[in-house]
Design a protein around this motif. Structure first.
Motif, mmCIF file in Angstrom:
data_model
loop_
_atom_site.group_PDB
_atom_site.id
_atom_site.type_symbol
_atom_site.label_atom_id
_atom_site.label_comp_id
_atom_site.label_asym_id
_atom_site.label_seq_id
_atom_site.Cartn_x
_atom_site.Cartn_y
_atom_site.Cartn_z
ATOM 1 N N TYR A 44 17.691 -9.528 -7.431
ATOM 2 C CA TYR A 44 16.436 -9.848 -6.752
ATOM 3 C C TYR A 44 16.722 -10.522 -5.421
ATOM 4 O O TYR A 44 15.998 -10.342 -4.457
ATOM 5 N N VAL A 45 17.800 -11.288 -5.364
ATOM 6 C CA VAL A 45 18.220 -11.946 -4.129
ATOM 7 C C VAL A 45 19.545 -11.325 -3.700
ATOM 8 O O VAL A 45 20.471 -11.211 -4.495
ATOM 9 N N ALA A 46 19.623 -10.900 -2.446
ATOM 10 C CA ALA A 46 20.848 -10.283 -1.934
ATOM 11 C C ALA A 46 21.970 -11.307 -1.836
ATOM 12 O O ALA A 46 21.718 -12.500 -1.618
ATOM 13 N N ASN A 47 23.209 -10.848 -1.978
ATOM 14 C CA ASN A 47 24.359 -11.743 -1.851
ATOM 15 C C ASN A 47 24.490 -12.291 -0.440
ATOM 16 O O ASN A 47 24.902 -13.419 -0.245
ATOM 17 N N GLU A 48 24.156 -11.468 0.547
ATOM 18 C CA GLU A 48 24.188 -11.890 1.944
ATOM 19 C C GLU A 48 22.923 -11.420 2.630
ATOM 20 O O GLU A 48 22.326 -10.415 2.232
ATOM 21 N N GLU A 49 22.537 -12.151 3.666
ATOM 22 C CA GLU A 49 21.411 -11.714 4.487
ATOM 23 C C GLU A 49 21.589 -12.224 5.903
ATOM 24 O O GLU A 49 22.172 -13.277 6.131
ATOM 25 N N LEU B 37 21.038 -7.899 2.802
ATOM 26 C CA LEU B 37 22.110 -6.912 2.886
ATOM 27 C C LEU B 37 22.463 -6.455 1.471
ATOM 28 O O LEU B 37 23.400 -6.954 0.847
ATOM 29 N N THR B 38 21.670 -5.517 0.961
ATOM 30 C CA THR B 38 21.821 -5.045 -0.412
ATOM 31 C C THR B 38 22.631 -3.755 -0.451
ATOM 32 O O THR B 38 22.478 -2.887 0.399
ATOM 33 N N GLY B 39 23.499 -3.652 -1.455
ATOM 34 C CA GLY B 39 24.264 -2.432 -1.668
ATOM 35 C C GLY B 39 25.198 -2.122 -0.525
ATOM 36 O O GLY B 39 25.706 -3.007 0.162
ATOM 37 N N GLU B 40 25.425 -0.832 -0.302
ATOM 38 C CA GLU B 40 26.290 -0.391 0.784
ATOM 39 C C GLU B 40 25.525 -0.495 2.099
ATOM 40 O O GLU B 40 24.464 0.093 2.260
ATOM 41 N N VAL B 41 26.063 -1.262 3.025
ATOM 42 C CA VAL B 41 25.406 -1.493 4.313
ATOM 43 C C VAL B 41 26.119 -0.671 5.384
ATOM 44 O O VAL B 41 27.343 -0.693 5.487
ATOM 45 N N GLY C 290 15.645 3.635 -5.540
ATOM 46 C CA GLY C 290 16.572 4.683 -5.941
ATOM 47 C C GLY C 290 16.466 5.971 -5.145
ATOM 48 O O GLY C 290 17.117 6.953 -5.483
ATOM 49 N N LYS C 291 15.662 5.989 -4.097
ATOM 50 C CA LYS C 291 15.474 7.220 -3.324
ATOM 51 C C LYS C 291 15.584 6.913 -1.835
ATOM 52 O O LYS C 291 15.667 5.771 -1.428
ATOM 53 N N SER C 292 15.541 7.961 -1.024
ATOM 54 C CA SER C 292 15.563 7.757 0.417
ATOM 55 C C SER C 292 14.193 8.044 1.035
ATOM 56 O O SER C 292 14.062 8.075 2.250
ATOM 57 N N ASP C 293 13.182 8.267 0.180
ATOM 58 C CA ASP C 293 11.818 8.464 0.672
ATOM 59 C C ASP C 293 11.264 7.125 1.163
ATOM 60 O O ASP C 293 11.406 6.108 0.483
ATOM 61 N N ARG D 95 20.847 0.054 14.423
ATOM 62 C CA ARG D 95 20.294 0.560 13.158
ATOM 63 C C ARG D 95 21.132 -0.011 12.029
ATOM 64 O O ARG D 95 22.364 0.028 12.084
ATOM 65 N N LEU D 96 20.439 -0.521 11.033
ATOM 66 C CA LEU D 96 21.086 -1.141 9.895
ATOM 67 C C LEU D 96 20.456 -0.566 8.638
ATOM 68 O O LEU D 96 19.248 -0.710 8.425
ATOM 69 N N ARG D 97 21.267 0.132 7.841
ATOM 70 C CA ARG D 97 20.758 0.738 6.615
ATOM 71 C C ARG D 97 21.352 0.019 5.410
ATOM 72 O O ARG D 97 22.564 -0.164 5.327
ATOM 73 N N THR D 98 20.478 -0.394 4.514
ATOM 74 C CA THR D 98 20.884 -0.984 3.248
ATOM 75 C C THR D 98 20.402 -0.056 2.133
ATOM 76 O O THR D 98 19.786 0.976 2.404
ATOM 77 N N ASP D 99 20.649 -0.430 0.893
ATOM 78 C CA ASP D 99 20.150 0.379 -0.219
ATOM 79 C C ASP D 99 18.624 0.405 -0.260
ATOM 80 O O ASP D 99 18.043 1.355 -0.757
ATOM 81 N N ASP D 100 17.988 -0.642 0.283
ATOM 82 C CA ASP D 100 16.543 -0.777 0.168
ATOM 83 C C ASP D 100 15.751 -0.377 1.396
ATOM 84 O O ASP D 100 14.555 -0.079 1.300
#
Length: 118
Positions: free
Chosen positions: A60-65, A92-96, A30-33, A106-111
Motif C-alpha cells: 500500500y505504501v511504496a518503498n521509495e517515493e 516508485l512502485t515495481g519496476e521504474v 495489473g494492466k496498462s489501460d 517520463r517516469l513509468r511505475t507499475d501503477d
C-alpha cells in the motif's frame, strides 16, 4: 536507493524555481489501460527521495517515493483546486523506467505514467 531514482531526482533538481506541469495517467490494476488522468500545475521549491523503511507488507505504501515540495493546483471537473498539501508525491512502485527528453521527463511505475514538463 536505485541509481535511476537518484538520477530522476537530479533531473528534477534542475527545475527548482520553475512551474511544472505534471500529467499522471493511472493504470488499471495489473494492466496498462489508463483508468484515470490527473493534471497538476506545480511551483517546484525542492525535491527529495523518501525511503519508507516501514513500507507495508501489502504494498500500500511504496518503498521509495519522489517528493516534490512547493505549491500547486489540480485540474478537476469543477475547475482548478489547490493541492491539499505543499507536496506532490510520486510513489516508485515495481519496476521504474525513466526517460528524459527535453523539455520533459517520463517516469513509468507499475501503477502510473508521469509526464513532467515546464
Amino acid at each position: 536507493m536505485s541509481e535511476q531514482n537518484e538520477q530522476v531526482v537530479e533531473w528534477l533538481e534542475e527545475l527548482k524555481g520553475q512551474t511544472l506541469f505534471i500529467q499522471k495517467d493511472e493504470f488499471e490494476t495489473g494492466k496498462s489501460d489508463v483508468l484515470a488522468t490527473d493534471k497538476v500545475r506545480f511551483q517546484l521549491d525542492s525535491v527529495g527521495l523518501k525511503n519508507n523503511r516501514n513500507a507495508s507488507i501489502d504494498d500500500y505504501v511504496a518503498n521509495e517515493e519522489i517528493v516534490l515540495y512547493g505549491s500547486g493546483t489540480i485540474e478537476t471537473a469543477q475547475g482548478e483546486t489547490d493541492l491539499p498539501e505543499n507536496v506532490y508525491e510520486i510513489p516508485l512502485t515495481g519496476e521504474v523506467k525513466a526517460n528524459k527528453q527535453d523539455p520533459s521527463i517520463r517516469l513509468r511505475t507499475d501503477d502510473a505514467m508521469y509526464t513532467i514538463f515546464t
